[in-house]
Motif scaffolding. Structure first.
Motif, short mmCIF file in Angstrom:
data_model
loop_
_atom_site.label_atom_id
_atom_site.label_comp_id
_atom_site.label_asym_id
_atom_site.label_seq_id
_atom_site.Cartn_x
_atom_site.Cartn_y
_atom_site.Cartn_z
N PHE A 1 36.07 -0.92 45.73
CA PHE A 1 36.30 0.53 45.74
C PHE A 1 36.51 1.06 44.33
O PHE A 1 36.02 2.14 43.98
CB PHE A 1 37.50 0.88 46.63
CG PHE A 1 37.72 2.35 46.78
CD1 PHE A 1 36.83 3.12 47.49
CD2 PHE A 1 38.81 2.95 46.19
CE1 PHE A 1 37.02 4.48 47.63
CE2 PHE A 1 39.02 4.32 46.32
CZ PHE A 1 38.12 5.08 47.04
N THR A 2 37.20 0.30 43.48
CA THR A 2 37.37 0.69 42.09
C THR A 2 36.02 0.73 41.38
O THR A 2 35.74 1.67 40.61
CB THR A 2 38.32 -0.28 41.37
OG1 THR A 2 39.56 -0.31 42.06
CG2 THR A 2 38.55 0.13 39.93
N ASP A 3 35.16 -0.25 41.64
CA ASP A 3 33.82 -0.23 41.05
C ASP A 3 33.01 0.96 41.54
O ASP A 3 32.22 1.54 40.80
CB ASP A 3 33.08 -1.53 41.37
CG ASP A 3 33.60 -2.70 40.58
OD1 ASP A 3 34.31 -2.49 39.58
OD2 ASP A 3 33.30 -3.86 40.96
N TYR A 4 33.20 1.34 42.80
CA TYR A 4 32.50 2.50 43.34
C TYR A 4 32.96 3.78 42.63
O TYR A 4 32.14 4.62 42.27
CB TYR A 4 32.74 2.59 44.85
CG TYR A 4 32.03 3.75 45.50
CD1 TYR A 4 30.65 3.76 45.64
CD2 TYR A 4 32.74 4.84 45.97
CE1 TYR A 4 30.00 4.82 46.23
CE2 TYR A 4 32.10 5.91 46.57
CZ TYR A 4 30.73 5.89 46.70
OH TYR A 4 30.08 6.94 47.27
N LEU A 5 34.25 3.91 42.42
CA LEU A 5 34.76 5.09 41.71
C LEU A 5 34.28 5.11 40.26
O LEU A 5 33.98 6.17 39.71
CB LEU A 5 36.29 5.12 41.76
CG LEU A 5 36.90 5.41 43.13
CD1 LEU A 5 38.42 5.36 43.03
CD2 LEU A 5 36.44 6.73 43.67
N ILE A 6 34.17 3.94 39.64
CA ILE A 6 33.65 3.87 38.28
C ILE A 6 32.19 4.30 38.24
O ILE A 6 31.76 5.04 37.35
CB ILE A 6 33.85 2.45 37.70
CG1 ILE A 6 35.33 2.20 37.41
CG2 ILE A 6 33.01 2.26 36.43
CD1 ILE A 6 35.65 0.79 37.04
N SER A 7 31.41 3.87 39.22
CA SER A 7 29.99 4.27 39.24
C SER A 7 29.85 5.77 39.48
O SER A 7 28.96 6.41 38.91
CB SER A 7 29.23 3.47 40.30
OG SER A 7 29.54 3.92 41.59
N ILE A 8 30.70 6.35 40.31
CA ILE A 8 30.67 7.80 40.50
C ILE A 8 31.03 8.51 39.20
O ILE A 8 30.39 9.49 38.81
CB ILE A 8 31.64 8.22 41.63
CG1 ILE A 8 31.08 7.84 42.99
CG2 ILE A 8 31.91 9.72 41.59
CD1 ILE A 8 32.02 8.11 44.13
N SER A 9 32.03 8.00 38.51
CA SER A 9 32.45 8.62 37.26
C SER A 9 31.35 8.55 36.20
O SER A 9 31.12 9.51 35.47
CB SER A 9 33.71 7.92 36.74
OG SER A 9 34.07 8.39 35.48
N LYS A 10 30.65 7.42 36.13
CA LYS A 10 29.60 7.26 35.12
C LYS A 10 28.35 8.04 35.46
O LYS A 10 27.75 8.67 34.59
CB LYS A 10 29.26 5.79 34.96
CG LYS A 10 30.28 5.01 34.18
CD LYS A 10 29.85 3.59 33.98
CE LYS A 10 30.85 2.84 33.15
NZ LYS A 10 30.46 1.44 32.97
N GLU A 11 27.91 8.00 36.72
CA GLU A 11 26.63 8.58 37.07
C GLU A 11 26.72 10.07 37.41
O GLU A 11 25.91 10.86 36.94
CB GLU A 11 26.01 7.83 38.24
CG GLU A 11 25.65 6.40 37.90
CD GLU A 11 25.20 5.61 39.10
OE1 GLU A 11 24.96 6.21 40.16
OE2 GLU A 11 25.11 4.38 38.99
N ASP A 12 27.68 10.45 38.22
CA ASP A 12 27.75 11.84 38.68
C ASP A 12 28.51 12.74 37.72
O ASP A 12 28.15 13.91 37.55
CB ASP A 12 28.40 11.91 40.06
CG ASP A 12 27.53 11.27 41.13
OD1 ASP A 12 26.33 11.05 40.86
OD2 ASP A 12 28.06 10.99 42.22
N LEU A 13 29.55 12.24 37.11
CA LEU A 13 30.36 13.06 36.20
C LEU A 13 29.96 12.90 34.74
O LEU A 13 30.54 13.53 33.87
CB LEU A 13 31.84 12.71 36.37
CG LEU A 13 32.40 12.88 37.79
CD1 LEU A 13 33.85 12.43 37.85
CD2 LEU A 13 32.27 14.31 38.24
#
Length: 110
Positions: free
Chosen positions: A90-102
């Protein structure tokens, strides 16, 4: 409440099947990036392993043979380990959202 108690293992089996199908469908999905697909697939597989181990722990609880003792201990270990695995995924998922979407090159620390 008696209905849920009587059919708890069957409900868990259906949930295991749903996790397996979601993991398979996540791999086939074309709209997400490869990193996000893998993280979502790992989350589903972790949830599936946790449900399988929990089902075995319920099934073998109360059996006094050596097999029952080992199955309960190993299943409980897998449940606790998969919780840590799911938190990491889940932490990796939040990191990927932060990098790609934000568009953040580095994820926030806090």
């Amino acid at each position: 409440m008696a209905f849920l108690r009587a059919h708890q293992l069957n409900i868990m089996l259906v949930e295991i099947g749903m996790c397996a199908m979601l993991a398979l469908l996540t791999l086939v999905l074309n709209t997400l990036s490869k990193k996000r697909k893998m993280v979502l697939c790992f989350m589903e597989i972790g949830a599936m392993v946790m449900l399988i181990a929990d089902r075995f722990a319920y099934k073998y609880r109360g059996i006094t043979s050596d097999l029952g003792w080992w199955m309960v201990r190993i299943s409980n270990f897998l449940v606790f380990f998969s919780i840590l695995f799911l938190l990491n995924a889940f932490t990796d998922y939040l990191i990927s959202i932060s990098k790609e979407d934000l568009n953040n090159p580095k994820p926030p620390k806090n």
